[in-house]
Design a protein around this motif. Structure first.
Motif, PDB file in Angstrom:
ATOM      1  N   HIS A  70      -7.247  -3.893   3.518  1.00 24.21           N
ATOM      2  CA  HIS A  70      -6.189  -4.451   2.674  1.00 24.21           C
ATOM      3  C   HIS A  70      -6.227  -5.970   2.706  1.00 24.21           C
ATOM      4  O   HIS A  70      -6.519  -6.571   3.733  1.00 24.21           O
ATOM      5  CB  HIS A  70      -4.807  -3.999   3.163  1.00 24.21           C
ATOM      6  CG  HIS A  70      -4.601  -2.534   3.110  1.00 24.21           C
ATOM      7  ND1 HIS A  70      -4.315  -1.867   1.954  1.00 24.21           N
ATOM      8  CD2 HIS A  70      -4.646  -1.601   4.093  1.00 24.21           C
ATOM      9  CE1 HIS A  70      -4.193  -0.577   2.213  1.00 24.21           C
ATOM     10  NE2 HIS A  70      -4.401  -0.389   3.510  1.00 24.21           N
ATOM     11  N   ASP A  73      -0.468  -9.513   1.786  1.00 19.45           N
ATOM     12  CA  ASP A  73       0.513  -9.455   0.696  1.00 19.45           C
ATOM     13  C   ASP A  73       0.863 -10.850   0.182  1.00 19.45           C
ATOM     14  O   ASP A  73       1.247 -11.014  -0.972  1.00 19.45           O
ATOM     15  CB  ASP A  73       1.786  -8.754   1.160  1.00 19.45           C
ATOM     16  CG  ASP A  73       1.540  -7.278   1.452  1.00 19.45           C
ATOM     17  OD1 ASP A  73       0.694  -6.662   0.765  1.00 19.45           O
ATOM     18  OD2 ASP A  73       2.194  -6.744   2.363  1.00 19.45           O
ATOM     19  N   GLN A 109      -4.602 -12.102  -7.503  1.00 20.85           N
ATOM     20  CA  GLN A 109      -4.221 -10.806  -6.966  1.00 20.85           C
ATOM     21  C   GLN A 109      -5.414  -9.853  -6.981  1.00 20.85           C
ATOM     22  O   GLN A 109      -6.173  -9.814  -7.946  1.00 20.85           O
ATOM     23  CB  GLN A 109      -3.080 -10.211  -7.796  1.00 20.85           C
ATOM     24  CG  GLN A 109      -1.809 -11.053  -7.776  1.00 20.85           C
ATOM     25  CD  GLN A 109      -1.191 -11.158  -6.397  1.00 20.85           C
ATOM     26  OE1 GLN A 109      -1.141 -10.185  -5.646  1.00 20.85           O
ATOM     27  NE2 GLN A 109      -0.710 -12.345  -6.045  1.00 20.85           N
ATOM     28  N   GLY A 114      -2.304  -7.326  -3.129  1.00 22.44           N
ATOM     29  CA  GLY A 114      -2.520  -8.371  -2.140  1.00 22.44           C
ATOM     30  C   GLY A 114      -3.201  -9.588  -2.749  1.00 22.44           C
ATOM     31  O   GLY A 114      -3.604  -9.597  -3.918  1.00 22.44           O
TER      32      GLY A 114
END
Length: 157
Positions: A70, A73, A109, A114
């Motif tokens: 990931h 954020d 993005q 994220g």
């Protein structure tokens, strides 16, 4: 007692005006050169800071626990990563954009969510247009700093 004739005083006044005009022109040229030097310095700082943020995003991504990776954020997530028992830091501070001198960056993005990169919000034209490192060859001949994207893309292997 007369110090000088009115004609000699006129030449002195004219000489002073010419001297002031030349001095004003020289100061204007000096200010322009100084402005260019400051912009070049900020441009180099943008390359350094942008790459630092890109590397921090990459470290966050690579150190994601588990199989599925990931992106952070937000940029603030790079300051303190609480996904581990002992929090990790990928950046010591949030850097300001050296060109705009603002804390705000343009954020790229990731398709899966994220932040995968940053860019300057400046519309200014860059001085540097050639001789970028291989990672940033796409910066060549760009018309503004806002097209300099500092993006972490994981290698497929």
């Amino acid at each position: 007692m007369q110090v000088g004739s009115s004609q000699s005083r006129g030449f002195i006044l004219l000489g002073m005006l010419v001297l002031m005009a030349i001095s004003g022109y020289a100061l204007a040229e000096c200010a322009a050169k100084w402005r260019d030097a400051v912009q070049r310095e900020r441009e180099q700082e943008l390359l350094k800071v942008g790459d630092t943020i890109r590397q921090a995003i990459g470290a966050y991504y690579q150190q994601t626990p588990g199989v599925v990776k990931h992106y952070p954020d937000s940029l603030e997530a790079l300051l303190r990563d609480d996904r581990y028992p002992v929090s990790r830091r990928y950046l010591r501070k949030l850097y300001t954009d050296p060109i705009t001198q603002q804390a705000q960056w343009g954020l790229l993005q990731a398709p899966s969510g994220g932040v995968m990169g940053v860019y300057s919000l400046s519309h200014d034209r860059p001085f540097k247009t050639r001789n970028f490192p291989p990672l940033y060859q796409s910066f060549e001949d760009q018309k503004s700093y806002e097209t300099w994207y500092f993006v972490y893309v994981p290698l497929r292997g």
